[in-house]
Design an enzyme around this catalytic site. Structure first.
Site, PDB file in Angstrom:
ATOM      1  N   ASN A  41      14.995   6.027   5.394  1.00  0.00           N
ATOM      2  CA  ASN A  41      14.337   4.775   5.729  1.00  0.00           C
ATOM      3  C   ASN A  41      12.926   4.748   5.153  1.00  0.00           C
ATOM      4  O   ASN A  41      12.063   5.523   5.550  1.00  0.00           O
ATOM      5  CB  ASN A  41      14.304   4.630   7.257  1.00  0.00           C
ATOM      6  CG  ASN A  41      13.408   3.495   7.717  1.00  0.00           C
ATOM      7  OD1 ASN A  41      13.081   2.600   6.959  1.00  0.00           O
ATOM      8  ND2 ASN A  41      13.017   3.562   8.978  1.00  0.00           N
ATOM      9  N   CYS A  42      12.684   3.832   4.225  1.00  0.00           N
ATOM     10  CA  CYS A  42      11.359   3.719   3.616  1.00  0.00           C
ATOM     11  C   CYS A  42      10.279   3.469   4.656  1.00  0.00           C
ATOM     12  O   CYS A  42       9.159   3.953   4.534  1.00  0.00           O
ATOM     13  CB  CYS A  42      11.364   2.591   2.582  1.00  0.00           C
ATOM     14  SG  CYS A  42       9.752   2.245   1.840  1.00  0.00           S
ATOM     15  N   PHE A  43      10.595   2.685   5.695  1.00  0.00           N
ATOM     16  CA  PHE A  43       9.589   2.346   6.698  1.00  0.00           C
ATOM     17  C   PHE A  43       9.508   3.376   7.817  1.00  0.00           C
ATOM     18  O   PHE A  43       8.798   3.184   8.791  1.00  0.00           O
ATOM     19  CB  PHE A  43       9.851   0.942   7.256  1.00  0.00           C
ATOM     20  CG  PHE A  43       9.298  -0.133   6.356  1.00  0.00           C
ATOM     21  CD1 PHE A  43       8.052  -0.680   6.582  1.00  0.00           C
ATOM     22  CD2 PHE A  43      10.019  -0.567   5.263  1.00  0.00           C
ATOM     23  CE1 PHE A  43       7.524  -1.645   5.743  1.00  0.00           C
ATOM     24  CE2 PHE A  43       9.512  -1.531   4.413  1.00  0.00           C
ATOM     25  CZ  PHE A  43       8.258  -2.072   4.647  1.00  0.00           C
TER      26      PHE A  43
END
Length: 261
Positions: free
Chosen positions: A141-143
């Site tokens: 997950n990038c975030f």
């Protein structure tokens, strides 16, 4: 003496599928690399909702192929840039295509992110760069983490995640700005606890928050980059060239889909 400022193209905000949006970004970068297109700024949204995978990301949960939201299948698309997966629902994406920016990768990120910090400051929101180290590569997950390329709020929650692609002297930087994301969908996609809502008063109160944010960011970009913008939508000939270019870079390879440990 009046000095003419460089003129950048500004493409109006519009909505399209992730595959189309990524194809546009690739086309703009290649045209600028060839010297036939000016530096460009644009903003866009994704319809249908999508999960974009980083160019080198080779592992993601198999169930992502079968996700839906409000009756719509969630598209799985590959970005031409690096990084981890991003959920594009209720977000706003920006793209900057330019060249001639010197310095390290971090310095280039910070130069191109100046307008984001300035624009959000004008909306009453202070942003800062993230501090996560290389451990982010283990998070799909990038975030889920914030690196020096990302911008976070005072409570360390990530508002903007950005990524780059270089081709020769030309640079593509694009990023996702979380605005009105469904926290339940986010938790389902990344198999996490439901995240708290982002506390941005302008988003909660305004009738057209995306338009307000876009206008402030455009004004900030003109100041930070010391340029003038010429609004110009994509022409029919440009659309034809964009849709006819090879699209393999934005289609995730089916054989790469496997469950994460």
């Amino acid at each position: 003496m009046i000095i003419d400022k460089p003129v950048w193209r500004l493409i109006p905000l519009f909505e399209a599928s992730g595959r189309v949006q990524m194809a546009i970004d690739l086309w703009l970068l290649e045209q600028h690399r060839q010297g036939v297109h000016p530096p460009t700024l644009r903003f866009y949204t994704w319809n249908p909702p999508a999960i974009s995978l980083g160019y080198h990301q080779r592992q993601w949960p198999q169930f992502w192929q079968h996700l839906t939201w409000q009756g719509q299948p969630i598209e799985l698309v590959r970005r031409p840039t690096g990084g981890r997966a991003v959920l594009h629902q209720g977000d706003l994406t920006y793209t900057v295509v330019t060249s001639g920016v010197s310095g390290s990768r971090t310095q280039v990120y910070q130069h191109l992110c100046e307008f984001l910090i300035a624009g959000w400051r004008s909306l009453g929101i202070e942003l800062h760069y993230g501090l996560a180290g290389r451990g982010y590569i283990h998070n799909p997950n990038c975030f889920g983490t914030a690196t020096a390329a990302d911008l976070v709020l005072a409570d360390k929650s990530k508002l903007i995640g950005s990524a780059q692609l270089y081709r020769g002297n030309a640079i593509l930087q694009h990023g996702s700005i979380r605005l009105q994301q469904d926290p339940i969908l986010f938790a389902q996609v990344f198999e996490t606890a439901i995240p708290p809502p982002i506390d941005i008063p302008i988003i909660q109160r305004a009738e057209a928050p995306i338009q307000i944010v876009v206008e402030e960011l455009i004004a900030a970009a003109a100041r930070c980059f010391q340029v003038e913008f010429q609004m110009q939508a994509l022409s029919e000939l440009e659309w034809q060239a964009i849709l006819e270019q090879p699209m393999r870079e934005v289609f995730p390879e089916h054989q790469s889909v496997r469950s994460l440990p």
